[in-house]
Design an enzyme around this catalytic site. Sequence first.
Site, PDB file in Angstrom:
ATOM      1  N   TYR A  31       0.807  -1.132  -0.004  1.00  0.00           N
ATOM      2  CA  TYR A  31      -0.023  -0.023  -0.013  1.00  0.00           C
ATOM      3  C   TYR A  31       0.763   1.197   0.138  1.00  0.00           C
ATOM      4  O   TYR A  31       1.966   1.529   0.765  1.00  0.00           O
ATOM      5  CB  TYR A  31      -0.793   0.039   1.258  1.00  0.00           C
ATOM      6  CG  TYR A  31      -2.160  -0.712   1.474  1.00  0.00           C
ATOM      7  CD1 TYR A  31      -2.882  -0.870   0.307  1.00  0.00           C
ATOM      8  CD2 TYR A  31      -2.068  -2.003   2.466  1.00  0.00           C
ATOM      9  CE1 TYR A  31      -3.887  -1.752   0.317  1.00  0.00           C
ATOM     10  CE2 TYR A  31      -3.114  -2.751   2.107  1.00  0.00           C
ATOM     11  CZ  TYR A  31      -4.158  -2.705   1.160  1.00  0.00           C
ATOM     12  OH  TYR A  31      -5.206  -3.741   1.382  1.00  0.00           O
ATOM     13  N   HIS A  40      -0.585   4.926  -0.935  1.00  0.00           N
ATOM     14  CA  HIS A  40      -1.669   6.034  -0.656  1.00  0.00           C
ATOM     15  C   HIS A  40      -0.798   7.428  -0.912  1.00  0.00           C
ATOM     16  O   HIS A  40      -0.492   8.098   0.107  1.00  0.00           O
ATOM     17  CB  HIS A  40      -1.946   5.978   0.685  1.00  0.00           C
ATOM     18  CG  HIS A  40      -3.057   4.828   0.921  1.00  0.00           C
ATOM     19  ND1 HIS A  40      -4.360   4.837   0.471  1.00  0.00           N
ATOM     20  CD2 HIS A  40      -2.820   3.510   1.608  1.00  0.00           C
ATOM     21  CE1 HIS A  40      -4.946   3.510   0.819  1.00  0.00           C
ATOM     22  NE2 HIS A  40      -4.149   2.696   1.477  1.00  0.00           N
ATOM     23  N   GLU A  97      -3.345  -0.112  -3.540  1.00  0.00           N
ATOM     24  CA  GLU A  97      -4.628   0.349  -3.465  1.00  0.00           C
ATOM     25  C   GLU A  97      -5.013   0.713  -4.895  1.00  0.00           C
ATOM     26  O   GLU A  97      -6.130   1.249  -5.291  1.00  0.00           O
ATOM     27  CB  GLU A  97      -4.623   1.428  -2.656  1.00  0.00           C
ATOM     28  CG  GLU A  97      -4.186   2.882  -2.972  1.00  0.00           C
ATOM     29  CD  GLU A  97      -2.615   2.987  -2.509  1.00  0.00           C
ATOM     30  OE1 GLU A  97      -2.165   1.687  -2.185  1.00  0.00           O
ATOM     31  OE2 GLU A  97      -1.819   3.735  -2.775  1.00  0.00           O
ATOM     32  N   SER A 125     -30.837   6.721   0.738  1.00  0.00           N
ATOM     33  CA  SER A 125     -30.105   7.648   1.694  1.00  0.00           C
ATOM     34  C   SER A 125     -30.699   9.162   1.373  1.00  0.00           C
ATOM     35  O   SER A 125     -29.652   9.872   0.922  1.00  0.00           O
ATOM     36  CB  SER A 125     -28.756   7.492   1.700  1.00  0.00           C
ATOM     37  OG  SER A 125     -28.013   8.427   2.461  1.00  0.00           O
TER      38      SER A 125
HETATM   39  N1  LIG Z   1     -11.448   2.324   9.051  1.00  0.00           N
HETATM   40  C1  LIG Z   1     -11.080   1.500   8.627  1.00  0.00           C
HETATM   41  O1  LIG Z   1      -9.997   0.757   8.944  1.00  0.00           O
HETATM   42  C2  LIG Z   1     -11.318   1.110   7.184  1.00  0.00           C
HETATM   43  C3  LIG Z   1     -11.107  -0.060   6.443  1.00  0.00           C
HETATM   44  C4  LIG Z   1     -11.420  -0.257   5.207  1.00  0.00           C
HETATM   45  C5  LIG Z   1     -12.440   0.430   4.528  1.00  0.00           C
HETATM   46  N2  LIG Z   1     -12.528   1.862   5.220  1.00  0.00           N
HETATM   47  C6  LIG Z   1     -13.282   3.160   4.616  1.00  0.00           C
HETATM   48  O2  LIG Z   1     -14.713   2.685   4.452  1.00  0.00           O
HETATM   49  C7  LIG Z   1     -15.353   3.411   3.555  1.00  0.00           C
HETATM   50  C8  LIG Z   1     -16.262   2.588   2.726  1.00  0.00           C
HETATM   51  O3  LIG Z   1     -15.402   1.546   2.100  1.00  0.00           O
HETATM   52  P1  LIG Z   1     -16.060   0.477   0.861  1.00  0.00           P
HETATM   53  O4  LIG Z   1     -14.934  -0.238   0.619  1.00  0.00           O
HETATM   54  O5  LIG Z   1     -17.235   0.057   1.595  1.00  0.00           O
HETATM   55  O6  LIG Z   1     -16.447   1.761  -0.251  1.00  0.00           O
HETATM   56  P2  LIG Z   1     -17.557   1.169  -1.505  1.00  0.00           P
HETATM   57  O7  LIG Z   1     -17.240   2.082  -2.587  1.00  0.00           O
HETATM   58  O8  LIG Z   1     -17.574  -0.109  -1.677  1.00  0.00           O
HETATM   59  O9  LIG Z   1     -19.042   1.671  -0.892  1.00  0.00           O
HETATM   60  C9  LIG Z   1     -19.364   2.990  -0.523  1.00  0.00           C
HETATM   61  C10 LIG Z   1     -20.893   3.243  -0.505  1.00  0.00           C
HETATM   62  O10 LIG Z   1     -21.312   4.467  -0.135  1.00  0.00           O
HETATM   63  C11 LIG Z   1     -22.326   4.765  -1.025  1.00  0.00           C
HETATM   64  N3  LIG Z   1     -22.543   6.247  -0.755  1.00  0.00           N
HETATM   65  C12 LIG Z   1     -21.944   7.306  -1.162  1.00  0.00           C
HETATM   66  N4  LIG Z   1     -22.623   8.621  -0.849  1.00  0.00           N
HETATM   67  C13 LIG Z   1     -23.643   8.220  -0.080  1.00  0.00           C
HETATM   68  C14 LIG Z   1     -24.690   8.798   0.763  1.00  0.00           C
HETATM   69  N5  LIG Z   1     -24.529  10.203   0.887  1.00  0.00           N
HETATM   70  N6  LIG Z   1     -25.442   7.979   1.620  1.00  0.00           N
HETATM   71  C15 LIG Z   1     -25.241   6.796   1.491  1.00  0.00           C
HETATM   72  N7  LIG Z   1     -24.563   5.873   0.885  1.00  0.00           N
HETATM   73  C16 LIG Z   1     -23.744   6.811  -0.010  1.00  0.00           C
HETATM   74  C17 LIG Z   1     -21.911   4.359  -2.404  1.00  0.00           C
HETATM   75  O11 LIG Z   1     -23.004   4.271  -3.146  1.00  0.00           O
HETATM   76  C18 LIG Z   1     -21.453   3.063  -2.033  1.00  0.00           C
HETATM   77  O12 LIG Z   1     -22.346   1.841  -2.326  1.00  0.00           O
HETATM   78  C19 LIG Z   1     -14.333   4.068   2.917  1.00  0.00           C
HETATM   79  O13 LIG Z   1     -14.139   5.425   3.312  1.00  0.00           O
HETATM   80  C20 LIG Z   1     -13.200   3.204   3.076  1.00  0.00           C
HETATM   81  O14 LIG Z   1     -11.819   3.867   3.029  1.00  0.00           O
HETATM   82  C21 LIG Z   1     -12.258   2.010   6.596  1.00  0.00           C
END
Ligand SMILES: NC(=O)c1ccc[n+]([C@@H]2O[C@H](COP(=O)([O-])OP(=O)(O)OC[C@H]3O[C@@H](n4cnc5c(N)ncnc54)[C@H](O)[C@@H]3O)[C@@H](O)[C@H]2O)c1
Length: 373
Positions: A94, A96, A118, A220
């Site tokens: 990774y 970034h 990524e 949403s």
């Molecule tokens: N904290 C951690 O350790 C960790 C680990 C992995 C991923 N993440 C984060 O989790 C988040 C989600 O990742 P993912 O892989 O599921 O992404 P993803 O792209 O698979 O899913 C995101 C979803 O959010 C939806 N979305 C966008 N705007 C929206 C709104 N206003 N209301 C409702 N839904 C909305 C999209 O349509 C999509 O289905 C990312 O920010 C990712 O970086 C964090």
Amino acid sequence: MKIGCPTEIKPQEFRVGLTPNAAREATGHGHAVVVQRGAGAGAGFADADYEAAGAVLADTAEEVFETADMIVKVKEPQAAERAMLREGQILFTYLHLAPDPVQTRELMQSGATCIAYETVTDERGGLPLLAPMSEVAGRLAPQMGAWTLQKANGGRGVLMGGVPGVGPARVLVVGGGVVGTHAARIAAGMGADVTVLDRSLPRLRYLDDVFGGTFRTGYSSAGLLAEHLEQADMVIGAVLIPGAEAPKLVSRADLARMKPGAALVDVAIDQGGCFETSKATTHADPVYDVDGIMHYCVANMPGAVARTSTIALGNATMPFMLALADKGWRQACADDPHLLAGLNVHAGRLTYYAVGRAQGIDVTSPQVAIKGE
Ligand SMILES: NC(=O)c1ccc[n+]([C@@H]2O[C@H](COP(=O)([O-])OP(=O)(O)OC[C@H]3O[C@@H](n4cnc5c(N)ncnc54)[C@H](O)[C@@H]3O)[C@@H](O)[C@H]2O)c1
């Protein structure tokens, strides 16, 4: 090829870039593998497991970087590691880079060929080396939320599944992508009453088709979100707008309308968080209180389950790692446009357009870079 795997040195990082099984595959393909002594300890892999897989142990990271043709890691190289990279060496990890100009500059200066997990893509437009960590974070979210809901941890004192005669916890998942879907499945499996909100109708259709009997879905909008917030014992933030900061969907004023002691789990915290009151926390001190609402906002959730995360990441990286080792990076990237999408830096040049745009650096096309022009 000689493949090297050093111990991760970023604070609180317990994963390792190469599992013993990945090392065994690599040695089976005729490659040499050198692993730093103790590199797998945080993920529960002993040095002896690597030796049994045919790897050689090195006492120091210096030795690994000095001897390996390709370095396989988890986190972006830290300053001390960047200083050890050299021209012609492959780095697969990774990165970034977009928000990190210092790392970008130093990787360019190293002369190494840097392929970022990524940005590797798949044929469905997904990010196959990010997805496993989203799966882990998603499945972990209700578990951490359930812990946060316990009275001793500041929560409402509500049991996810309820008991006969007492209703279950109400869980609202905002964002039904990889994180949200896995979170909803686990929360529902714990017996909670789960609703997933998303903005994508195709996604909502898919979720309803596949999980219609397991959890409810909703579009949403601000109005529907407000309705659900008032009822929720736990809200899991899982939205993503690719390339942008997470939208702030819950304001501080909204907290006043929530049940006291409700839990907010902001998985999107690594993109700035989708609740106005979110700020990144660590595994050592994961939860804090704002206006009586408990916030869990750990930015590297997969680190809590380093062994599962390491194996999940290894399953996803292994075919790419083997292709790079078997064919050399040029041929492997020429044969697979999805791996080529991972090429960020080569021989002093930036080869990834989004990073170039973010930092105002000229970019060499990756197609040109693989031809060696
Ligand atoms: N904290 C951690 O350790 C960790 C680990 C992995 C991923 N993440 C984060 O989790 C988040 C989600 O990742 P993912 O892989 O599921 O992404 P993803 O792209 O698979 O899913 C995101 C979803 O959010 C939806 N979305 C966008 N705007 C929206 C709104 N206003 N209301 C409702 N839904 C909305 C999209 O349509 C999509 O289905 C990312 O920010 C990712 O970086 C964090």
